[in-house]
Design an enzyme around this catalytic site. Structure first.
Site, PDB file in Angstrom:
ATOM      1  CD  GLU A  70      -3.219  -0.452   0.219  1.00 55.08           C
ATOM      2  OE1 GLU A  70      -3.162   0.691  -0.280  1.00 55.08           O
ATOM      3  OE2 GLU A  70      -4.157  -1.257  -0.002  1.00 55.08           O
ATOM      4  CG  ASP A 122      -5.358   0.799  -6.344  1.00 59.79           C
ATOM      5  OD1 ASP A 122      -6.290   0.225  -6.935  1.00 59.79           O
ATOM      6  OD2 ASP A 122      -4.771   0.300  -5.368  1.00 59.79           O
TER       7      ASP A 122
HETATM    8 ZN   LIG Z   1      -5.693  -1.322  -4.362  1.00 61.56          ZN
END
Ligand SMILES: [Zn+2]
Length: 240
Positions: A70, A122
């Site tokens: 992340e 993303d």
């Molecule tokens: Zn993601």
């Protein structure tokens, strides 16, 4: 594989708290702050919950075969700022060490959007894949220039050219059916491909630049940066 995400929240600390929270249904192996600090949250050998409904190369249980990172960035819904250089340097170093320990092939360093194109965008088109590639992480080719001529394929088109495009995307790993119809799913996969490999224009249209970038990528698949460079040198040496 290594799967890269952005947090998509305005505040990095809040995103981290959410990932750490007991009972939260999401987790990741690593968290990288804007200033380059890295936190390990789950052991690499253990499963984390970051991929959701996803598919790559026929595999649908992506959480079982991926290490999730992340990357703190507010994302498209909150202004989508550039990724700071220090953060990218940290992500690159982290990926290098993960792929060395786990023998991950270059083309299996992917965006969340690559494995879930209908739901996710993303880490997005601002993510500097080329910088990572230059340090030996992931697969990348120089995108073919965008021209204002040549045949484009787009939503609603059908036929052999669409089938060939779908086949190339599927062979590379994308979860796409080869049905010769440029349907919404095809539009979404082409959009994901562009975010990763031809970020200058992300519009879901398979223009000549998108298609030749895919061809070039395909020709180089499985090659790391060093191997691609060696192949280029070899071509130069045998050229008349
Ligand atoms: Zn993601």
């Amino acid at each position: 594989m290594i799967l890269l995400h952005y947090t998509g929240m305005q505040d990095a600390d809040a995103a981290l708290e959410l990932l750490k929270a007991r009972g939260s249904e999401v987790s990741a192996h690593y968290f990288v702050f804007e200033d380059g600090r890295i936190i390990q949250m789950v052991q690499e050998s253990r499963r984390a919950w970051h991929a959701g409904k996803a598919v790559w190369a026929g595999e649908t249980d992506i959480n079982s075969c991926s290490i999730g990172i992340e990357i703190a960035n507010p994302g498209h819904d909150h202004g989508y700022p550039d990724f700071p250089k220090r953060q990218i340097a940290a992500v690159t170093a982290l990926c290098r060490s993960i792929q060395t320990r786990n023998t991950i092939p270059p083309r299996r360093v992917l965006a969340h959007s690559d494995v879930a194109p209908a739901r996710k965008q993303d880490p997005g088109e601002k993510f500097p894949w080329r910088t990572l590639y230059d340090s030996g992480v992931g697969q990348w080719v120089k995108p073919a220039p965008i021209m204002n001529f040549g045949q484009s394929l787009s939503l609603g088109d059908r036929g052999d050219a669409v089938a060939a495009l779908q086949k190339s995307l599927a062979d590379y790993g994308y979860g796409i059916a080869v049905n010769a119809e440029y349907d919404t799913a095809t539009f979404e996969v082409v959009t994901a491909f562009q975010r990763h490999f031809r970020p200058e224009r992300v519009d879901g249209v398979a223009d000549p630049s998108t298609r030749s970038t895919l061809q070039e990528l395909f020709a180089n698949r499985g090659r790391s940066r060093t191997m691609a460079a060696r192949a280029r040198t070899a071509t130069l040496l045998v050229a008349p």
